[in-house]
Design a protein around this motif. Structure first.
Motif, PDB file in Angstrom:
ATOM      1  N   THR A   1       6.025  13.367  68.116  1.00  0.00           N
ATOM      2  CA  THR A   1       5.260  12.389  68.908  1.00  0.00           C
ATOM      3  C   THR A   1       4.779  13.038  70.196  1.00  0.00           C
ATOM      4  OG1 THR A   1       7.217  11.580  70.062  1.00  0.00           O
ATOM      5  CG2 THR A   1       6.620  10.454  68.012  1.00  0.00           C
TER       6      THR A   1
ATOM      7  N   THR B   1       5.854   6.059  76.965  1.00  0.00           N
ATOM      8  CA  THR B   1       4.451   6.011  77.413  1.00  0.00           C
ATOM      9  C   THR B   1       4.365   6.393  78.886  1.00  0.00           C
ATOM     10  OG1 THR B   1       4.748   3.657  77.848  1.00  0.00           O
ATOM     11  CG2 THR B   1       3.752   4.236  75.753  1.00  0.00           C
TER      12      THR B   1
ATOM     13  N   GLU C   1       0.749   9.395  70.261  1.00  0.00           N
ATOM     14  CA  GLU C   1       0.262  10.087  69.070  1.00  0.00           C
ATOM     15  C   GLU C   1       1.449  10.470  68.195  1.00  0.00           C
ATOM     16  OE1 GLU C   1      -3.041  13.311  68.911  1.00  0.00           O
ATOM     17  OE2 GLU C   1      -1.119  14.362  69.097  1.00  0.00           O
TER      18      GLU C   1
ATOM     19  N   SER D   1       3.133  11.483  74.040  1.00  0.00           N
ATOM     20  CA  SER D   1       2.656  10.372  74.863  1.00  0.00           C
ATOM     21  C   SER D   1       1.263  10.720  75.383  1.00  0.00           C
ATOM     22  CB  SER D   1       3.621  10.111  76.015  1.00  0.00           C
ATOM     23  OG  SER D   1       3.147   9.041  76.807  1.00  0.00           O
ATOM     24  N   VAL D   2       0.275   9.938  74.998  1.00  0.00           N
ATOM     25  CA  VAL D   2      -1.116  10.230  75.357  1.00  0.00           C
ATOM     26  C   VAL D   2      -1.497   9.553  76.669  1.00  0.00           C
ATOM     27  CG1 VAL D   2      -3.525  10.036  74.613  1.00  0.00           C
ATOM     28  CG2 VAL D   2      -1.714  10.497  72.931  1.00  0.00           C
ATOM     29  N   SER D   3      -1.098   8.308  76.846  1.00  0.00           N
ATOM     30  CA  SER D   3      -1.441   7.562  78.060  1.00  0.00           C
ATOM     31  C   SER D   3      -0.414   6.461  78.228  1.00  0.00           C
ATOM     32  CB  SER D   3      -2.856   6.970  77.954  1.00  0.00           C
ATOM     33  OG  SER D   3      -2.881   5.925  76.999  1.00  0.00           O
TER      34      SER D   3
ATOM     35  N   GLY E   1      -4.225   7.086  82.177  1.00  0.00           N
ATOM     36  CA  GLY E   1      -5.534   6.607  81.745  1.00  0.00           C
ATOM     37  C   GLY E   1      -6.453   6.353  82.925  1.00  0.00           C
TER      38      GLY E   1
ATOM     39  N   ASN F   1      -2.776   7.409  66.023  1.00  0.00           N
ATOM     40  CA  ASN F   1      -2.569   6.994  67.404  1.00  0.00           C
ATOM     41  C   ASN F   1      -2.121   5.534  67.411  1.00  0.00           C
ATOM     42  OD1 ASN F   1      -3.182   9.243  69.138  1.00  0.00           O
ATOM     43  ND2 ASN F   1      -5.289   9.106  68.368  1.00  0.00           N
ATOM     44  N   VAL F   2      -0.931   5.307  67.939  1.00  0.00           N
ATOM     45  CA  VAL F   2      -0.428   3.939  68.084  1.00  0.00           C
ATOM     46  C   VAL F   2      -0.878   3.453  69.461  1.00  0.00           C
ATOM     47  CG1 VAL F   2       1.603   2.471  68.117  1.00  0.00           C
ATOM     48  CG2 VAL F   2       1.556   4.499  66.640  1.00  0.00           C
ATOM     49  N   THR F   3      -1.675   2.378  69.491  1.00  0.00           N
ATOM     50  CA  THR F   3      -2.257   1.893  70.745  1.00  0.00           C
ATOM     51  C   THR F   3      -1.753   0.484  71.055  1.00  0.00           C
ATOM     52  OG1 THR F   3      -4.167   1.002  69.575  1.00  0.00           O
ATOM     53  CG2 THR F   3      -4.336   3.262  70.376  1.00  0.00           C
TER      54      THR F   3
ATOM     55  N   VAL G   1      -0.776   3.477  77.335  1.00  0.00           N
ATOM     56  CA  VAL G   1      -0.843   2.498  76.249  1.00  0.00           C
ATOM     57  C   VAL G   1      -0.907   3.163  74.884  1.00  0.00           C
ATOM     58  CG1 VAL G   1      -1.966   0.778  77.695  1.00  0.00           C
ATOM     59  CG2 VAL G   1      -3.372   2.411  76.440  1.00  0.00           C
ATOM     60  N   GLN G   2      -0.737   4.495  74.787  1.00  0.00           N
ATOM     61  CA  GLN G   2      -0.995   5.184  73.521  1.00  0.00           C
ATOM     62  C   GLN G   2       0.002   6.318  73.314  1.00  0.00           C
ATOM     63  OE1 GLN G   2      -5.128   6.052  72.833  1.00  0.00           O
ATOM     64  NE2 GLN G   2      -4.640   7.931  71.747  1.00  0.00           N
TER      65      GLN G   2
END
Length: 976
Positions: free
Chosen positions: A777, A862, A786, A779-781, A945, A829-831, A783-784
């Motif tokens: 996994t 996140t 990957e 952490s993209v932002s 973000g 992507n889990v949003t 709220v998201q």
């Protein structure tokens, strides 16, 4: 009696009593003389009283005309003028509820408001336009307006609103709703009829009137109503029973219809009756009238008038419009008037008056008592039309004298002598044959006897004949068009001319019928324009030209053509499983021959009416039967017929009675046969059900047949419940994901129908046996997150895709979210997640049987959220096409992600595109087009973000103006 609605612009009350040698009629209202000299709304024409701008308060009452001449005066019959109106119900949101038990009878009162003029009643159930339909159980009295329900059922519960219509003014008012509520203390038992609506004990009825008697009873079971005459005399054919016998109607009431009538209400619990006597009444009519009489002084007068009526009429006598009182020489007995030893003061106009409560009639005559030469007729001015050679004019001079007078005529000062053209009759009449313009002059009639001399003079004028120069012609016209019917003349200028039009014998009222009729043209033209012609405007039009000396007329027939009227009596003569033979009667052709018919049908399964095929395929106007083809078996049909002619389509006929086609073997196979899925050792089969209208009969069901692909023998299953789907076959020997040949057929009580085409359906498969490995996994932002994994190796089970399951709290795995993706992807992507939160995630492969085993759960957190504040203190300058912007840096709080840069979002209006320009500084320089408008926002960017955008900055077209705002200008709202 005139009954009118207010306002009405004009009313004419005609003088019904023509009087010889009329001087001046006078009108009275409620016994008071009408002063026409000071009344701008009322005036008189030819003895008729014309009232403009009718006023209810000033004009209501009884009118009577008094006509005077030298011999006396006479009263006309009376005319009553009333104004119809209908007040509103008293304001009330909802009336008190009426609580009844089921099976009990109930009366809902209407209580109509104040009104004048006849009323009709109806009731609305719950909401418009659902009107209460009268039957043996429900009745609406047109006397009281109340609604009677003999036996209440559960379906009667609801709100009832009384609708009152004024039949004169067409006004309509609605009462407040009355709720009808069922009590919960049980059902009402059976009881004998109780008559709630019955006619009075005594009913007076006028001759030739329509007598209506109402009778209705409450009871359980619902009572049956019957009628009879107690004398045993059967009802004549003219008597009608209406509303399930609740109303008895006797049209054209005559003496022989009088008597005792009985209404009987009966059910199995008993019976009750109501009786009343109808008595015959008639207004007076003359059997014997009086005639003009001439007597000498000291003779005796005896006049007798006789009238018939029911009740028997009473008599009175008038002299010159005043009541005659019997005294001395004057005696009155019943209808006889006697005057002994008449003298000159007894001369006058007398009227015998016969009256009962249904009407009043007058018979008038003149009594002339002579003791000298009588007066001659009034001064006359005669306009005589000069027409063809040989025309003749008659001047009358008939003096009343005793002894008879000698008469002579003068033309000017010259005494006329008899000649070939001039005739002097013994009664004093002068006739002139072959009149010419030379005969125009003053003429004097002189009468003499031993008592004296009397004379009268008048002038004879000769005019040119009036000629009609343009006449209307017979025409045919289509509904909705407009025409002008010409009526033009040439006439002597000395004449006053008036035009009028009659339509089918009735004078055209241009005030009332102004929407369709208008008089056009000048003084010598009476052209009639008829606008927006309707079918009822077809007929004979007569133009009448009246002058001082003659009356001419000319006429034309107007034929109006319109779409045909609706056919009637549509009946199903014979029906099979797919055809229906229809017959009907034609409607009115409305001036244009019927060219054909269109047949339409309706079923419970269609939306509205649909045209149907028939034999013959084209039904011509002379055909009144046809066979409808292509119908579905065992379906209830209604049919109607639409007529057409060259003008267009007419209104459809009333619907035929509902008729069901015969049943038949199903002829439609199920469609969309497919299936699959389910659990291990199952074969799931689905199909599109056959619509009810194609099932062709009762006992409908399905036959499901299947076999493994490559085999011969079919396994059959019968499904007797049409709505059950899908069909699931379970057997431990069924291998997973094995192909089967499948077909589905239909049957009903008549037999089996066709099967569908064969489809391939796979049995249920097993879930994937392995879990994905190497799950990672990132952490993209805020709220998201990957998620990445390694694809499964080739296994026995199918893999349709992967499923990522995630949750927040490892101690509460029920709070689960899920994302699915096809087998071609190894990343998702889990949003929509919450910022700065720990999530647990795992991955599983899935197919139609469901998901396989999950990978070991891993966690990811996140990012912190971006700053929730926009950049502030934005300043900008524009030099040429270069825009330079500055702003204050955004500082993140401890709970927010660190700011890594900024995003300048540039929206270009002309092309409606958006351009995002990143920068890690608090300044940016942009090159803009001079021919477009721009909207600019600035956002802070962080690991969590994008942050909140600044207030939009509007930049107008640079070609319109150049902006160089000073550095102190800080608020972007001030620009643009």
């Amino acid at each position: 009696t005139y009954i009118y609605n207010v306002p009405i612009p004009l009313l004419t009350i005609q003088n019904p009593t023509p009087v010889t040698h009329l001087l001046s009629p006078q009108w009275s209202l409620n016994g008071t003389l009408i002063d026409l000299g000071n009344d701008y709304r009322r005036h008189m024409t030819g003895g008729s009283l014309i009232i403009s701008n009718l006023d209810k308060d000033q004009d209501t009452g009884v009118y009577q005309c008094t006509a005077f001449n030298t011999w006396g005066s006479i009263l006309s019959r009376r005319a009553s003028l009333q104004f119809a109106y209908l007040d509103n119900f008293k304001t009330q949101a909802v009336r008190s509820a009426v609580n009844v038990r089921e099976g009990q009878g109930v009366v809902l009162l209407c209580g109509p408001p104040a009104h004048s003029g006849g009323l009709t009643f109806a009731w609305i159930f719950n909401e418009y336009p659902h009107f209460v339909q009268q039957d043996s159980r429900r009745f609406i009295s047109q006397e009281t307006g109340s609604l009677y329900i003999s036996k209440v059922e559960s379906s009667d519960v609801g709100n009832y609103t009384c609708v009152v219509n004024n039949s004169v003014t067409r006004e309509k008012v609605l009462s407040s709703p009355t709720p009808l509520v069922l009590r919960n203390d049980g059902v009402m038992g059976e009881y004998e009829p109780k008559i709630e609506v019955h006619f009075p004990d005594s009913v007076p009825a006028a001759k030739e009137s329509v007598v209506t008697l109402e009778c209705f009873a409450l009871g359980n079971p619902v009572p049956e109503i019957s009628w009879r005459r107690t004398s045993g005399i059967p009802f004549p054919s003219k008597v009608k029973m209406k509303n399930s016998n609740a109303v008895l109607e006797i049209p054209n009431f005559q003496q022989e219809d009088a008597g005792m009538y009985e209404c009987m209400a009966e059910n199995r619990r008993g019976k009750n009756a109501a009786r009343g006597r109808i008595s015959f009444h008639a207004k007076p009519h003359w059997l014997q009238t009086i005639t003009d009489t001439v007597l000498s002084i000291e003779e005796n007068l005896f006049w007798e008038c006789k009238a018939n009526g029911k009740p028997k009429p009473s008599y009175s006598w008038l002299k010159n419009g005043e009541q005659v009182t019997p005294e001395g020489r004057i005696q009155i007995e019943n209808g006889a008037l006697s005057i002994a030893v008449v003298n000159l003061s007894d001369s006058g106009v007398y009227q015998c008056v016969a009256e009962n409560k249904h009407g009043i009639i007058y018979s008038g005559a003149q009594l002339m008592v002579l003791g000298k030469i009588a007066s001659l007729p009034l001064l006359f001015i005669l306009l005589i039309c000069l027409s063809r050679s040989g025309s003749e004019v008659t001047l009358e001079c008939e003096p009343q004298a005793s002894p008879p007078a000698i008469t002579l005529w003068k033309k000017g000062n010259e005494i006329l002598q008899r000649s070939e053209r001039i005739t002097l009759l013994p009664n004093g009449t002068l006739k002139i044959a072959n009149v010419t313009r030379r005969d125009a002059a003053s003429y004097t009639c002189v009468a003499k006897n031993q008592f004296g001399t009397a004379s009268t003079t008048g002038r004879l004028l000769i005019t040119e004949p009036t000629r009609i120069t343009m006449r209307p012609t017979n025409m045919e016209i289509i509904v909705g068009e407009s025409i002008v019917l010409p009526c033009q003349i040439a006439c002597d200028p000395a004449l006053d001319v008036s035009f009028s039009w009659a339509f089918n014998g009735q004078l055209v009222d241009f005030q009332r019928d102004g929407d369709h009729f208008e008089r056009v043209g000048g003084s010598i033209s009476g052209d009639l324009m008829v606008r927006n012609i309707q079918l009822n405007h077809g007929g004979k039009y007569v133009c009448v030209i009246d002058t001082d000396v003659e009356s001419l007329s000319t006429s034309a027939i107007l034929v109006v053509k319109g779409p045909p009227g609706p056919p009637d009596k549509v009946a199903v003569e014979e029906i099979t499983d797919s055809t229906a033979q229809l017959s009907w009667t034609p409607g009115r052709d409305n001036g244009s021959p019927i060219t054909g018919y269109i047949i339409q049908a309706r079923t419970p399964f269609t939306v509205g009416w649909q045209a149907v095929d028939s034999v013959p395929e084209v039904v011509n106007g002379n055909t009144l039967t046809a066979t409808v083809v292509g119908l579905n078996a065992w379906v209830e049909y209604e049919f109607r017929v639409v007529t057409r002619n060259i003008v267009g389509l007419g209104e459809p006929s009333p619907a035929s009675a509902k008729t069901r086609t015969e049943d038949a073997i199903p002829d439609t196979a199920p469609t969309d046969v497919e299936g699959g899925g389910g659990t291990k050792t199952e074969l799931v089969i689905t199909w599109e059900p056959v619509p009810e209208e194609l099932q062709n009969g009762e006992g409908f069901g399905y036959i499901v047949a299947f076999r493994p692909v490559g085999t011969v023998t079919w396994t059959r299953a019968v499904i007797s419940t049409p709505g059950v789907a899908p069909y699931v076959f379970r057997n431990d020997t069924i291998p997973p994901f094995a192909p089967f040949d499948v077909k589905v057929g239909a049957y009903n009580n008549r037999g089996e129908g066709p099967f569908s085409s064969i489809a391939t359906v796979y049995s249920a498969e097993e879930v994937p046996s392995l879990a994905p490995k190497r799950v990672r996994t990132r952490s993209v932002s805020a709220v998201q997150i990957e998620v990445i994994w390694e694809a499964l190796p080739v296994i026995a089970e199918r893999v349709l895709g992967y499923e990522v399951v995630y949750w927040e709290d490892d101690t509460k795995p029920d709070t689960v979210g899920k994302v699915r993706i096809s087998e071609n992807y190894k990343l998702v992507n889990v949003t929509g997640l919450r910022a700065n939160t720990v999530y647990y995630l795992c991955v599983a492969a899935f197919n139609t049987a469901g998901p396989g085993p999950q990978s070991a759960a891993i966690n990811a957190t996140t990012k912190k959220p971006p700053p929730d504040r926009a950049p502030l203190n934005i300043q900008w300058t524009m030099i040429g096409s270069t825009l330079t912007m500055h702003w204050d840096a955004v500082v993140a709080m401890e709970t927010e992600s660190r700011v890594t840069g900024y995003l300048v979002v540039l929206r270009r209006h002309r092309y409606n595109d958006i351009n995002a320009i990143p920068t890690n500084k608090t300044t940016v320089e942009l090159s803009l087009s001079a021919n477009d408008n721009y909207l600019i926002q600035i956002k802070a960017v962080s690991e969590g973000g994008e942050g909140v955008g600044s207030e939009p900055i509007h930049i107008q077209k640079l070609s319109e103006f150049t902006l160089v705002p000073p550095p102190s200008r800080r608020s972007p709202k001030d620009h643009g």
